[in-house]
Design an enzyme around this catalytic site. Structure first.
Site, PDB file in Angstrom:
ATOM      1  N   ARG A   1     -10.519   0.107  15.310  1.00  0.00           N
ATOM      2  CA  ARG A   1     -10.466   0.926  14.104  1.00  0.00           C
ATOM      3  C   ARG A   1     -11.469   0.362  13.104  1.00  0.00           C
ATOM      4  O   ARG A   1     -12.488   0.941  12.844  1.00  0.00           O
ATOM      5  CB  ARG A   1      -9.032   0.934  13.565  1.00  0.00           C
ATOM      6  CG  ARG A   1      -8.786   1.910  12.467  1.00  0.00           C
ATOM      7  CD  ARG A   1      -7.307   1.973  12.101  1.00  0.00           C
ATOM      8  NE  ARG A   1      -6.796   0.696  11.591  1.00  0.00           N
ATOM      9  CZ  ARG A   1      -5.556   0.519  11.144  1.00  0.00           C
ATOM     10  NH1 ARG A   1      -4.688   1.513  11.162  1.00  0.00           N
ATOM     11  NH2 ARG A   1      -5.155  -0.648  10.687  1.00  0.00           N
TER      12      ARG A   1
ATOM     13  N   LYS B   1       0.846  -1.210   0.000  1.00  0.00           N
ATOM     14  CA  LYS B   1       0.000   0.000   0.000  1.00  0.00           C
ATOM     15  C   LYS B   1       0.880   1.258   0.000  1.00  0.00           C
ATOM     16  O   LYS B   1       2.086   1.174   0.252  1.00  0.00           O
ATOM     17  CB  LYS B   1      -0.934  -0.024   1.205  1.00  0.00           C
ATOM     18  CG  LYS B   1      -0.231   0.074   2.543  1.00  0.00           C
ATOM     19  CD  LYS B   1      -1.186  -0.180   3.698  1.00  0.00           C
ATOM     20  CE  LYS B   1      -0.419  -0.222   5.005  1.00  0.00           C
ATOM     21  NZ  LYS B   1      -1.253  -0.658   6.133  1.00  0.00           N
TER      22      LYS B   1
ATOM     23  N   MET C   1      12.024  24.694   1.378  1.00  0.00           N
ATOM     24  CA  MET C   1      11.219  23.866   0.481  1.00  0.00           C
ATOM     25  C   MET C   1      12.097  22.954  -0.394  1.00  0.00           C
ATOM     26  O   MET C   1      11.804  21.777  -0.577  1.00  0.00           O
ATOM     27  CB  MET C   1      10.345  24.763  -0.402  1.00  0.00           C
ATOM     28  CG  MET C   1       9.378  23.988  -1.263  1.00  0.00           C
ATOM     29  SD  MET C   1       8.414  25.051  -2.338  1.00  0.00           S
ATOM     30  CE  MET C   1       7.272  25.795  -1.181  1.00  0.00           C
TER      31      MET C   1
ATOM     32  N   TYR D   1      16.104  30.850   6.668  1.00  0.00           N
ATOM     33  CA  TYR D   1      14.890  31.576   7.059  1.00  0.00           C
ATOM     34  C   TYR D   1      14.800  31.780   8.557  1.00  0.00           C
ATOM     35  O   TYR D   1      15.165  30.891   9.334  1.00  0.00           O
ATOM     36  CB  TYR D   1      13.644  30.776   6.643  1.00  0.00           C
ATOM     37  CG  TYR D   1      13.329  30.850   5.182  1.00  0.00           C
ATOM     38  CD1 TYR D   1      13.103  32.079   4.547  1.00  0.00           C
ATOM     39  CD2 TYR D   1      13.230  29.695   4.427  1.00  0.00           C
ATOM     40  CE1 TYR D   1      12.798  32.136   3.192  1.00  0.00           C
ATOM     41  CE2 TYR D   1      12.922  29.729   3.073  1.00  0.00           C
ATOM     42  CZ  TYR D   1      12.709  30.963   2.460  1.00  0.00           C
ATOM     43  OH  TYR D   1      12.409  31.015   1.141  1.00  0.00           O
TER      44      TYR D   1
HETATM   45  C1  LIG Z   1      -0.426  -1.726   6.722  1.00  0.00           C
HETATM   46  C2  LIG Z   1      -0.986  -2.950   7.244  1.00  0.00           C
HETATM   47  C3  LIG Z   1      -0.148  -4.032   7.561  1.00  0.00           C
HETATM   48  C4  LIG Z   1       1.355  -3.937   7.511  1.00  0.00           C
HETATM   49  O1  LIG Z   1       1.834  -3.288   8.662  1.00  0.00           O
HETATM   50  P1  LIG Z   1       3.405  -3.203   8.978  1.00  0.00           P
HETATM   51  O2  LIG Z   1       3.451  -2.654  10.349  1.00  0.00           O
HETATM   52  O3  LIG Z   1       3.965  -2.249   7.971  1.00  0.00           O
HETATM   53  O4  LIG Z   1       3.928  -4.556   8.835  1.00  0.00           O
HETATM   54  C5  LIG Z   1      -0.745  -5.212   7.974  1.00  0.00           C
HETATM   55  N1  LIG Z   1      -2.088  -5.316   8.076  1.00  0.00           N
HETATM   56  C6  LIG Z   1      -2.916  -4.293   7.796  1.00  0.00           C
HETATM   57  C7  LIG Z   1      -4.381  -4.478   7.946  1.00  0.00           C
HETATM   58  C8  LIG Z   1      -2.394  -3.088   7.378  1.00  0.00           C
HETATM   59  O5  LIG Z   1      -3.228  -2.071   7.113  1.00  0.00           O
END
Ligand SMILES: *Cc1c(COP(=O)(O)O)cnc(C)c1O
Length: 360
Positions: free
Chosen positions: A131, A36, A304, A256
């Protein structure tokens, strides 16, 4: 193409090394490599071919899943939050995706949808993260409803740990809630462990683990030392070059807001890397870069497009010299600590304008 010197190199051997370490740790459990957020900023198209020994890839969005399929990925693909609207389902069937179901509204849509073939479904259990997911006491019922109404190939029980660091007590508690509430939970495929649980809680591995951060070579705890012992290696190196050198007189300030004033005359280097590249702006004054084999401090505010470094102890430094912002010598976990954040956030925040290059 860009001629600006900033570059993120992605070390494919380090990535393979980390995967192999995980594989050895989990033994027979299968591995979802989590891709992801553009593979935690590394570039999803770069990463998945290097992780071809994964048993499947987990992503967040349908777009990410389709990128994988269009680039020849024929492994299972898991949508970690399932679908967001009814029209997603057409594409889920079209691209043979595995979906997570975490809420009643998804159940309703899924039940009403005409199925094309039996789906693989992950049922998300809220065992304490609070969650996403169904309460453990409702899971038996949800399984029955799904089985009666949806064409299903396989059901996997899925949960996510709120804290799976080494000395965590909550992992055990979350597991206990699942075991207590779900009738014959081991009759189902189970996927519970993220990176932290994979590394420090082997009794959570079950059938499929889901690993992200540790593959990329940063620690789920934010402490590099926690994973360096396991021979995990950083995958990304962010580097740039000195594009200007300034000799500053005593009493003058850098950058800055004139926040940093020098007490004795000082040579500084200006580096082509700023917060628009994803380098964190709010770092403390003990943040380092690596140049010519030496660690030296960042001085003044991050701009930046640029930042300033101390060249007091590097008299031979000159324009064009390479500087590592994070990588093997400056751990991303340590930069993250200086900025009061995590390696996860820094990786994901690396800007699109920074080119990524795969190296062996
Ligand atoms: C992002 C995610 C993971 C991976 O988590 P890490 O801490 O990066 O290993 C696993 N399960 C779910 C549901 C996630 O959203």
């Amino acid at each position: 193409m860009t001629t600006r010197p900033i570059l993120a190199t992605i070390n494919s051997n380090a990535l393979k090394n980390n995967f192999k370490i995980i594989k050895n740790i989990v033994g027979k459990s299968k591995i979802w490599s989590v891709l992801k957020a553009n593979a935690y900023g590394h570039g999803i198209k770069n990463i998945f071919p290097i992780l071809k020994k994964s048993d499947g890839f987990a992503v967040l969005t349908l777009e990410e899943a389709i990128i994988l399929r269009k680039n020849g990925c024929n492994k299972p693909i898991l949508l970690l939050e399932g679908f967001f609207s009814k029209k997603d389902l057409y594409l889920i069937y079209k691209y043979y995706l595995t979906i997570t179901i975490h809420n009643k509204w998804q159940m309703k849509i899924l039940i009403q949808y005409k199925s094309y073939y039996p789906l693989n479904i992950y049922i998300k259990i809220n065992s304490g993260m609070n969650r996403l997911g169904f309460l453990p006491k409702n899971i038996n019922n949800i399984i029955n409803i799904l089985k009666a109404n949806v064409n299903i190939q396989n059901i996997t029980l899925m949960t996510h740990f709120a804290d799976a660091s080494k000395n965590s007590h909550s992992v055990f508690k979350q597991l206990k809630i699942i075991k207590k509430n779900i009738y014959n939970y081991r009759n189902f495929t189970c996927s519970f462990a993220n990176s932290a649980a994979t590394l420090w809680h082997s009794y959570t591995h079950y059938d499929w683990i889901r690993v992200g951060i540790v593959l990329y070579g940063a620690s789920p705890t934010g402490n590099w030392k926690d994973i360096s012992k396991k021979k995990i290696q950083p995958v990304m190196t962010l580097k740039s070059k000195i594009i200007s050198i300034q000799k500053i007189k005593s009493g003058q300030t850098i950058g800055y807001n004139c926040t940093y004033s020098v007490k004795t005359k000082r040579k500084i280097g200006i580096i082509a890397c700023g917060y628009a590249d994803g380098y964190p702006k709010n770092i403390n004054n003990e943040t380092f870069v690596f140049i010519k084999g030496i660690k030296t401090k960042i001085l003044g505010n991050i701009c930046m497009d640029m930042l300033a470094i101390d060249l007091k102890n590097i008299p031979t430094a000159k324009i064009g010299n390479s500087v590592e912002l994070w990588g093997n010598n400056i751990k991303i976990d340590n930069v993250a600590k200086s900025a009061n954040t995590t390696g996860y956030e820094l990786m994901c925040s690396l800007s699109q304008r920074v080119p990524r290059q795969i190296i062996k």
